[in-house]
Design an enzyme around this catalytic site. Sequence first.
Site, short mmCIF file in Angstrom:
data_model
loop_
_atom_site.label_atom_id
_atom_site.label_comp_id
_atom_site.label_asym_id
_atom_site.label_seq_id
_atom_site.Cartn_x
_atom_site.Cartn_y
_atom_site.Cartn_z
N TRP A 10 0.82 -1.22 0.00
CA TRP A 10 0.00 0.00 0.00
C TRP A 10 0.84 1.26 0.00
CZ3 TRP A 10 -4.54 -1.10 3.99
CH2 TRP A 10 -5.36 -2.10 3.46
N LYS A 11 2.15 1.12 0.19
CA LYS A 11 3.06 2.27 0.23
C LYS A 11 2.52 3.30 1.24
CE LYS A 11 4.54 1.05 -4.37
NZ LYS A 11 5.08 1.44 -5.68
N GLU A 97 11.94 2.22 -4.05
CA GLU A 97 11.66 3.56 -3.53
C GLU A 97 12.51 3.85 -2.29
OE1 GLU A 97 7.41 3.04 -3.34
OE2 GLU A 97 7.37 3.00 -5.53
N GLU A 167 11.31 -6.38 -9.37
CA GLU A 167 10.50 -5.21 -9.70
C GLU A 167 11.31 -4.27 -10.58
OE1 GLU A 167 7.10 -4.45 -6.76
OE2 GLU A 167 8.84 -3.47 -5.94
N GLY A 173 4.51 1.74 -11.16
CA GLY A 173 3.63 2.91 -11.19
C GLY A 173 3.52 3.57 -12.55
N SER A 213 3.37 -2.58 -12.12
CA SER A 213 2.14 -2.43 -12.92
C SER A 213 1.37 -3.75 -13.09
CB SER A 213 2.44 -1.78 -14.27
OG SER A 213 2.93 -0.46 -14.08
N GLY A 234 1.33 -2.82 -6.32
CA GLY A 234 1.22 -1.51 -5.70
C GLY A 234 -0.17 -0.95 -5.90
N GLY A 235 -0.32 -0.07 -6.87
CA GLY A 235 -1.58 0.67 -7.10
C GLY A 235 -2.83 -0.20 -7.09
P1 13P Z 1 2.68 -0.67 -9.01
O1 13P Z 1 1.92 -1.97 -9.00
O2 13P Z 1 1.83 0.51 -8.62
O3 13P Z 1 3.42 -0.49 -10.30
O4 13P Z 1 3.80 -0.75 -7.87
C1 13P Z 1 4.61 -1.87 -7.80
C2 13P Z 1 5.38 -1.85 -6.53
O5 13P Z 1 6.23 -1.00 -6.33
C3 13P Z 1 5.04 -2.85 -5.50
O6 13P Z 1 5.98 -2.87 -4.49
#
Ligand code: 13P
Length: 252
Positions: A10-11, A97, A167, A173, A213, A234-235
């Site tokens: 969920w960041k 990140e 990743e 993202g 993604s 992520g998203g």
């Molecule tokens: P997204 O799925 O939003 O591209 O993010 C991937 C991610 O960084 C999961 O840790």
Amino acid sequence: MLIPLIAGNWKMNTTIHQGVDMVIKLRELLRGVDSVEAVLAPPFTSIHHLSHIVADSPIKLCGQNLHWEKSGAYTGEISAEMLVSAGCLYVIIGHSERREYFKETDEMVNKKVMAALRAGLRPIVCVGETLDEKERGKTVSKVKSQVKKALTGLTGGALKDITIAYEPIWAIGTGRNATPQEAEEVHNTLRELLFELYDTDSIKNTRIIYGGSVKPDNIDSLMAQPNIDGALVGGASLKAEDFARIVKFQSE
Ligand code: 13P
């Protein structure tokens, strides 16, 4: 046969109330799912609260980061022991990140992996190349070096608790996922690296999952690849219906 692991990162999103709403929905949507391990990595502030809500469900909780010391004067940091006490089983380590914005090095990642294992947490170790590295043909050397450094000093016995998340940074993202073939190639290389470093028995339960993604409309073809053992999302993990569809992927 490895049980796939689908984790939602969920960041820095969701308040406690938003997290609770999401997990209540997700718990319903995932009722009866037992062929996939579903994991959620909410912000630290929500973990303990959510641990009560997932208690009677198959959903497991995961930290997004940790510090390698057990306790002490490290303002703003969280230890492995604290994550365990809040209800975590997994922890994400070395996300791109964190490496980019918080200057985490491979050495720090290695210390975090060691600390997590000591406390009984299962690390999800992230590796991946930038777009520039991909275009210069450096993908394999970059990710192999990151994995080797992250696992420095680990004996085979620890590998059953390790998950590697590939990743590619250019896919995070951006809506541009690695094609299933591109991802498979890297996963296969990483699997071969694990075979070089450890014996077959030690790594038979080590999962290599893909992130970048991942969405309901690409998960099936990614999971159809023989060396993709799950996903780090992520998203799309911020929408209960989308994340549930990803967890309930259909093998082609
Ligand atoms: P997204 O799925 O939003 O591209 O993010 C991937 C991610 O960084 C999961 O840790």
